[in-house]
Design an enzyme around this catalytic site. Structure first.
Site, PDB file in Angstrom:
ATOM      1  N   ASP A 176       0.858  -1.163  -0.105  1.00 56.45           N
ATOM      2  CA  ASP A 176       0.145  -0.040  -0.061  1.00 56.45           C
ATOM      3  C   ASP A 176       0.974   1.100  -0.014  1.00 56.45           C
ATOM      4  O   ASP A 176       1.880   1.115   0.637  1.00 56.45           O
ATOM      5  CB  ASP A 176      -0.739   0.164   1.314  1.00 56.45           C
ATOM      6  CG  ASP A 176      -1.812  -1.278   1.517  1.00 56.45           C
ATOM      7  OD1 ASP A 176      -2.306  -1.653   0.479  1.00 56.45           O
ATOM      8  OD2 ASP A 176      -2.012  -1.610   2.535  1.00 56.45           O
ATOM      9  N   ASP A 199      -1.707  -3.345  -3.836  1.00 57.25           N
ATOM     10  CA  ASP A 199      -2.814  -3.666  -3.082  1.00 57.25           C
ATOM     11  C   ASP A 199      -3.752  -2.226  -3.012  1.00 57.25           C
ATOM     12  O   ASP A 199      -4.522  -2.188  -3.670  1.00 57.25           O
ATOM     13  CB  ASP A 199      -2.324  -4.119  -1.626  1.00 57.25           C
ATOM     14  CG  ASP A 199      -3.381  -4.762  -0.868  1.00 57.25           C
ATOM     15  OD1 ASP A 199      -4.464  -5.047  -1.233  1.00 57.25           O
ATOM     16  OD2 ASP A 199      -3.114  -4.915   0.545  1.00 57.25           O
ATOM     17  N   ASP A 203      -4.836   3.020   3.272  1.00 55.17           N
ATOM     18  CA  ASP A 203      -5.796   1.966   4.309  1.00 55.17           C
ATOM     19  C   ASP A 203      -5.551   2.729   5.686  1.00 55.17           C
ATOM     20  O   ASP A 203      -4.613   3.339   6.209  1.00 55.17           O
ATOM     21  CB  ASP A 203      -5.234   0.478   4.221  1.00 55.17           C
ATOM     22  CG  ASP A 203      -5.819  -0.062   3.265  1.00 55.17           C
ATOM     23  OD1 ASP A 203      -6.445   0.471   2.299  1.00 55.17           O
ATOM     24  OD2 ASP A 203      -5.199  -1.203   2.970  1.00 55.17           O
ATOM     25  N   ARG A 301     -13.660  -0.061  -3.323  1.00 54.20           N
ATOM     26  CA  ARG A 301     -13.308   0.496  -1.847  1.00 54.20           C
ATOM     27  C   ARG A 301     -13.181   2.168  -1.944  1.00 54.20           C
ATOM     28  O   ARG A 301     -12.119   2.598  -1.587  1.00 54.20           O
ATOM     29  CB  ARG A 301     -12.072  -0.174  -1.305  1.00 54.20           C
ATOM     30  CG  ARG A 301     -12.045  -1.548  -1.164  1.00 54.20           C
ATOM     31  CD  ARG A 301     -11.013  -2.206  -0.400  1.00 54.20           C
ATOM     32  NE  ARG A 301     -11.255  -3.764   0.020  1.00 54.20           N
ATOM     33  CZ  ARG A 301     -10.335  -4.416   0.281  1.00 54.20           C
ATOM     34  NH1 ARG A 301      -9.451  -3.891   0.555  1.00 54.20           N
ATOM     35  NH2 ARG A 301     -10.771  -5.887   0.386  1.00 54.20           N
TER      36      ARG A 301
END
Length: 470
Positions: A176, A199, A203, A301
């Site tokens: 990430d 990925d 996050d 997402r």
């Protein structure tokens, strides 16, 4: 003295702006002030460049010294692009806060450069910015056990590779660009650009809270002749036998061309996972605000929330490119791909709230997103997996139809699926603990793609402006 002159200039500018017609496209400075759940974050403060706590960083060694625990550095100005792959680091930088990340397996550039982790650990009060929109490449940043952190005007790039090892499930590298964890609090990411990653992009997990991401651009690959994805596909095209999944996709059993694969692979797989584990006890503490962000060809997402609270306003999700890519995979191709256990498709989800999370989306634009609002990703019959999600005054266009309104309007295409909707309410409070102003979504795409719109390197501001939050 410099600051006095600065504020005198802005006072004069404010008078000039007050005389302009209302519809003239000039951004007042307060459009860029900090708001949202990170409100009150000050980072390292506004320092003179001569202050010992102000460090100009030109290379990995400079950055390692500045981010070492106990460095007492409060402001880091990134002066130029930084290549931070593990094999690119000098020996002087191969120490904490740097560590080696998962070893690249397929991308020709990353196999040479390696990938690093860069930890911002146990800092209280830190600003990292660039005046010119510098790039950070081949590294993922982990913010943990920290508070009062600001990251502004930076571009993150070159952290994706083709996934043969998990057959396209992208479940190995855990790369990430930014991960916020360890109950970190008060993190503002602003005016930054995030390119395609292996990925997720940013996050937030392990009870972290008080996060705002604003005026930033998130995008897939541009598919140019020397783009990051194109470089990867060209390398595999020369030696298909060494890449079984790629070779199968190019074989007559599937029939995808090289350009088909570039188009399909170009989209970004995931954007924001808020809460890494289902029903974790600290998910209730999660808080994030997303505003004035532009998401282009992001498959999933935006965000995906597990518990806690998320507020998104004045964001754009534009997945026109994903729709075109998905159409390249016929039903027979899809069947052949699945028969071998490979994962090569195009997901097209928007905002997702699950497991009791509360997600409000307002004054936004959603374009060509097949499933714009989801409230359950596990078991629609089990309400414990369902989240609260509400859209207000949002423009949704898909397959030639356009709707402007709320998710609760009768027949609204924004009504959440697949579970029965739960009446929206915030978790832990009755109204948002901050004030904010919104823009008309009818003008939002032009606003965020303008020369002074979302992303890094868009604004010509002084170092004091980038350190200031108001």
């Amino acid at each position: 003295m410099k600051r006095v002159i600065k504020w005198m200039i802005w006072a004069c500018l404010a008078v000039i702006l007050s005389t302009l017609p209302f519809n003239q496209t000039v951004h007042a400075e307060n459009n860029y002030n900090l708001t949202g759940f990170a409100q009150g974050t000050t980072g390292g403060g506004v320092l003179e460049e001569t202050d010992p706590a102000y460090k100009k960083v030109y290379n990995a060694t400079d950055l390692a010294k500045a981010l070492k625990k106990g460095s007492n550095v409060k402001v880091i100005e990134i002066m130029n692009d930084l290549d931070l792959g593990w094999n690119e680091l000098p020996s002087s930088a191969k120490t904490s806060p740097f560590s080696q990340h998962n070893t690249p397996l397929t991308h020709p550039v990353l196999k040479e450069s390696g990938v690093s982790k860069l930890a911002i650990d146990s800092f209280d009060g830190l600003t990292i910015f660039s005046k010119n929109g510098s790039k950070i490449k081949h590294a993922g940043i982990i913010i943990k056990r920290s508070k009062n952190i600001i990251i502004r005007n930076l571009e993150f790039d070159e952290l994706w590779e083709w996934d043969e090892s998990t057959k396209g499930d992208y479940d190995r590298n855990d790369w990430d660009y930014i991960t916020i964890e360890g109950a970190s609090e008060g993190v503002w990411i602003d005016h930054s650009t995030f390119n395609k990653a292996y990925d997720g992009i940013v996050d937030v997990k392990k009870g972290s809270n008080g996060v705002t991401i604003s005026w930033s651009a998130f995008k897939g690959d541009d598919k140019g002749s020397n783009s990051w994805v194109t470089q990867q596909i060209n390398a595999m095209e020369k030696n298909k036998a060494s890449y079984p999944m790629y070779g199968y996709l190019r074989s007559s059993a599937v029939g995808l061309s090289k350009n088909d694969i570039i188009d399909i692979a170009a989209g970004q797989k995931k954007s924001h996972l808020i809460g890494a584990s289902s029903f974790a006890s600290d998910n209730a503490d999660l808080e994030i605000t997303l505003h004035h962000n532009y998401y282009e060809n992001i498959q999933d997402r935006i965000p995906r929330l597990r518990g806690g609270n998320a507020h998104a306003y004045n964001i754009v999700m534009n997945n026109t490119g994903l729709v075109e890519a998905k159409n390249r995979i016929t039903s027979s191709m899809s069947k052949a791909i699945k028969s071998k256990g490979y994962h090569f498709t195009v997901t097209n989800n928007g905002a997702i709230s699950t497991e009791g999370g509360a997600l409000l989306l307002e004054k936004s634009v959603i374009k060509d997103v097949t499933q714009p609002m989801k409230n359950n990703q596990k078991d629609a019959a089990d309400s414990s997996y369902t989240g609260k999600i509400l859209a207000l005054d949002t423009i949704y266009s898909n397959d030639g139809d356009t709707f402007r309104g709320d998710s609760t309007t009768s027949g609204s295409p924004l009504a959440p699926e697949p579970a029965p909707a739960i009446t929206f309410s915030w978790n832990g409070f009755s109204k948002l603990p901050y004030s904010y102003s919104t823009d008309d979504p009818a003008n939002l795409i032009n606003q965020l793609t303008a020369s002074d719109g979302a992303g890094a390197g868009k604004l010509n501001r002084s170092v004091f402006d980038w350190m200031d939050t108001k």
